[in-house]
Each structure stands twice: as C-alpha cells, then as structure tokens.
Design an enzyme around this catalytic site. Structure first.
Site, mmCIF file in Angstrom:
data_model
loop_
_atom_site.group_PDB
_atom_site.id
_atom_site.type_symbol
_atom_site.label_atom_id
_atom_site.label_comp_id
_atom_site.label_asym_id
_atom_site.label_seq_id
_atom_site.Cartn_x
_atom_site.Cartn_y
_atom_site.Cartn_z
ATOM 1 N N HIS A 115 0.800 -1.219 0.000
ATOM 2 C CA HIS A 115 0.000 0.000 0.000
ATOM 3 C C HIS A 115 0.837 1.275 0.000
ATOM 4 C CE1 HIS A 115 0.751 -0.886 4.309
ATOM 5 N NE2 HIS A 115 0.775 0.433 4.445
ATOM 6 N N HIS A 179 4.643 7.629 14.070
ATOM 7 C CA HIS A 179 3.746 6.486 14.258
ATOM 8 C C HIS A 179 4.559 5.231 14.545
ATOM 9 C CE1 HIS A 179 4.912 5.788 10.094
ATOM 10 N NE2 HIS A 179 4.120 4.774 9.932
#
Length: 317
Positions: A115, A179
């Site tokens: 992705h 993150h």
C-alpha cells in the site's frame, strides 16, 4: 525541464478504522486539491519513494535502497493491485546514474510493493498505470536502517539524473510522520514469524494475510481507546520536521540518529526518509517554494498524518 514534489502520509486503515466525518472531509479536500495541482503539472514521469512493511522486502536480502525496473502491487488492505507502469529503460538509466554518483542501491526486476506505493498512485493519479513511474524503495522498518544523510544523498543523485531528462518529473514520497503500528521485529519474534521475515512472507496464504491485517485494525481501535497502547504520536516533532523541509534545511537532519528518531516519534517514523529523499531530489532544481501543507494527528490511522508539496522557484535550473 520542470519538477514538482508531493509528500504524503499513507495509511492502510482507511475504511477500516476511520476518524470523525469532519476529519475525513478535511483529508479528502487536501487530496482533491493535491490531485488537481498534479494534474495541472501534467507529469511525464514519476519517481515514487516508498517503504515496505515486510510485503516485498525481507531479511533473506534486505537492501537499504532498491530501484524497481518492474513492480507489482499486492493489493493489501484493499488497495489497488497489479503492475505499475515502470519504464524499464529509464529505470535502468536511473539506477546506473545513482551508482555512478557513489550511492549503493540494489535493483529489482520483480519488485513487489504494498500500500505504501499503491495508495499514493491510486489517490493522487487515479490508478497504478496512469503515468510512468520509477519505484524507489527505502528500508524504513528492518534494522539496520539507512540514516537521513544517505537518504538525502540518494535523492540528490536521482534529482541530478532527473534534471538531465528534459521531462516534467513528479517526485512523490509516501509514509510518515510519527507512528509505530505493530510491525514485527526480528529480534522479538518466534521461529515461525522469523521465517516469514526472512522471506517466506512473500506469498502469504490469504487467511494468514487477513489475520495479519486484522491485528493492525484491532491495534488501531485499541490505540483510539488507550493512547498508551502504542508509541504516542508526536505532533510537535512532526511540525518541526515539516518546518525543516519547508525551509530547505535538509542537512540539519543528518545528525539525527536512528535510535533517537525511534524514541522521539516511533519506530515507523523512519518512513520520513522518503520525504527527505524526495526533497533532496527537488533541491537539485534550485531553491523551492512549498504549498499545500497539511497536518493532523489521527490516532484512528495510527499516524501523525501530513502532506506537503513544493516546486522550484521561477528562473531556477
């Protein structure tokens, strides 16, 4: 000769764990605006810098950098699947130029991407084959990792080559900002998972891939309920990083160690090296001006979610 740049966070969690509607509308508006600006630029070639999440690159051979001569997207998390439109002759020339510039890069004639590469092409261009694209992998999760300086130099080498083409080149970067989703680490997994990380994970059975994706979805849901369940997002660092890029101070990041970055903003924040490489490439074209800056911490996507565009100032190279 011309160049344009856009860097944007990616997330596989869109549609699986989403923030409030007003946040989705805001992100959609940013993407729509970016798509329009890219369409006006009308790129003839894209150089896409992206990471991987143990879907295409594994510890059987883990390069710091790899330039794809051909590439296929696996379609994880319901993103687009299939071949990218990679211009083989140009990709080969790019790899040669990078190596001639003293930057060691691997090449792949069977690059498998996830992705991280498919999402920006899908969202910003409308599909995997709307424009010729050279995929450039930067290892961002599998230690040992390349540092900021090497990522910048990689970008500069690619920028020097792109500046010789007499083409409109779009530099895209995918990943970041702060993150730390649940990505397995070789030092802390059982023998079965270690085997997956060493290469058997290239062709996961469908049920195992689904279970893997569900773990990430559940981790995101838990993170929304308990912000201490994962490494916290760091909006202050994210904004400082965006300032650094906008002000053209890429060299300032050279001294930031990998360990320090992981502590500051999470182990997957190393994906921002794709942004540094892209800005390094753009810097070859001369001083630049930024636009379209966007930032919002979005715990549902386990991401300090950001975007930034830039283009050379008029009358430069």
């Amino acid at each position: 000769m011309n160049a344009y740049l856009h860097c944007m966070s990616h997330t596989p969690l869109v549609g699986h764990v989403d923030p409030a509607r007003e946040v989705l509308v805001e992100v959609d508006a940013m993407i729509s605006d970016t798509r329009e600006r890219i369409a006006r630029f009308d790129p003839e070639l894209i150089v896409l810098f992206g990471p991987d999440h143990y879907n295409g690159f594994f510890y059987d051979v883990m390069p710091a950098f790899c330039i794809g001569m051909a590439a296929d997207a696996i379609g994880d998390f319901d993103t687009a699947a299939g071949p990218l439109d990679v211009p083989r002759t140009l990709a080969e020339a790019c790899a040669k130029a990078v190596l001639d510039a003293g930057i060691d890069t691997a090449v792949s004639y069977r690059m498998q991407v996830d992705h991280a590469f498919a999402q920006p092409l899908e969202l910003l261009l409308g599909g995997l084959q709307r424009c010729p694209v050279i995929p450039v992998f930067i290892n961002s999760v599998a230690v040992p990792l390349p540092g900021f300086k090497r990522a910048r130099l990689l970008g500069e080498a690619i920028g020097q080559w792109a500046a010789s083409l007499n083409k409109r080149v779009l530099f895209l970067a995918s990943g970041g900002l702060s993150h730390q989703p649940p990505v397995p680490e070789l030092a802390n997994v059982n023998a079965r998972m270690a085997d997956r990380l060493m290469g058997s994970g290239r062709q996961l059975p469908a049920e195992e891939r689904q279970a893997r994706q569900q773990r990430v979805i559940q981790a995101a849901k838990h993170f929304v309920e308990d912000p201490h369940s994962l490494h916290p997002l760091n909006p202050a660092w994210d904004q400082q990083f965006l300032d650094t890029l906008e002000q053209g101070r890429l060299n300032d990041l050279d001294g930031l160690s990998n360990d320090a970055l992981s502590v500051l903003a999470g182990k997957s924040t190393h994906e921002v090296k794709t942004w540094v490489a892209a800005f390094g490439a753009l810097s070859v074209f001369g001083p630049y001006q930024s636009a379209g800056r966007y930032y919002r911490p979005i715990p549902e996507w386990i991401a300090g979610f950001g975007a930034l565009s830039a283009q050379p100032l008029p009358h430069t190279l």
